[in-house]
Design an enzyme around this catalytic site. Sequence first.
Site: not given
Length: 354
Positions: A100, A198
Site C-alpha cells: 500500500c 485495514c
Amino acid sequence: MKAIIAMSGGVDSSVAAFLMKQNGYDCMGVTMKLYDNEDLGVQEKTCCSLDDVEDAREVARRLGMPFYVFNFKDEFEKRVIDKFISTYESGGTPNPCIDCNRFLKFEKLFLRAEELGYDCIVTGHYATVEYDEGSARWLLKKGEDESKDQSYVLYALTQEQLAHTVFPLGKYRKSEIRAIAEENGFVNSHKKDSQDICFVPDGDYAAFIERRTGKAYPKGNFVLESGEILGEHNGLIRYTIGQRKGLGIAYKQPLYVCKKDIEKNEVVLTTGESLFTKEVTATDINLISVPEIKGEMRVKARTRYNMKEQPATAIQPDGNTIKVVFDEPQRAVTAGQALVLYDGEYVVGGGTII
C-alpha cells in the site's frame, strides 16, 4: 512550498498536517478511498470508513486546509488485495501495508501530487528523510521513538520519491503527538491506533480470501518432516510459518509449521530446529543508502516488522536479488515478508523474501 498531506483520519497524519502548516507550507489534505466496506464484506469500521473521512475533513477544516477524497479503489484492488491473495495461495505470508505504501501512497498519490503542482507528499509515518551530500543520495532514517519506528514498511521508496516526501513525525515520540493533537482540540486526539490489516479488521484472512475468490481451499494432511501423517489441516491458506496455536494436533512435544507444500497440499510440522535458518534470499529489491551492494556488506537485518535487527552479512548477486547470512540462525523466516537491511539508524534497502 506546497504539500499534499495523506490523511487517514488518525491522530498521526492529523498532527503531520499541523506541523507542516506550522512550517509555512501551503497544505491540502487528502484521504485515499481504497475500498468500500460492503464490497469486501467488512462489517466493522476500518480506515476507509465514513467516520475516518469525516475526522480527517474536520481536522483539515480546523487547520484551514482544503480537503479532498481521491478514489484509488481499482489500483488498491489490483496492486494490494490481489497480490495479498496470490501470495497466500502460493504458500507465502504477505505484508500488504508495504505494498500500500509502495504502490498507493508513494506512487499513485505521488504522481497525483506532481500533476497538481505540489512539491511533496506528507504522511504520519515515524521515520525521517535526510539528504547526504557525500553520497548525493536521499536517506531513510529510523524514527526517534523506537517503539513506533516504521522505516521497515518504507524500504521500497525510490530516490525520486524520497526527494519529494516529508515525515514530520520522525523526531517525535507518540506521547508528544497525542499531546499536540489535544492542545489543538483535534477530534481524534484519543483515537486508537489501527492494528490489523485495514481490509481484514477481524484478522480472519482465510475467510476474507474465500469470500473474495469464491474458492474452497481443500483439506490435506499435517505431516512431520519424516512424512508421518498426524492429522488433517483445513486448507493451506490458514497457516503460516512458525505457527503453533490452532493446529489441533495432540503430540508429545509442541509442534510448529515449518513448511507448506503446495504440490502435495501438506502442512509440514517440526518440533523446532527446522524453524531456524541462517541464509535468506530476497528479490524485487530496492536500495536506498547505496546504489548497489559491492562485495560483502556488514548490516543488521529484520525479516519481520516487530523483530529486533540482527547482525548479518549481505551480498547482491544480481540487480534484483539480495542474499543475507545471519550471524545466528533466525526463527520462522517467511516467504512473502520483507527483508530490510540497516546500517546503524539508516535503511540500506530491502526486498521480498523468497
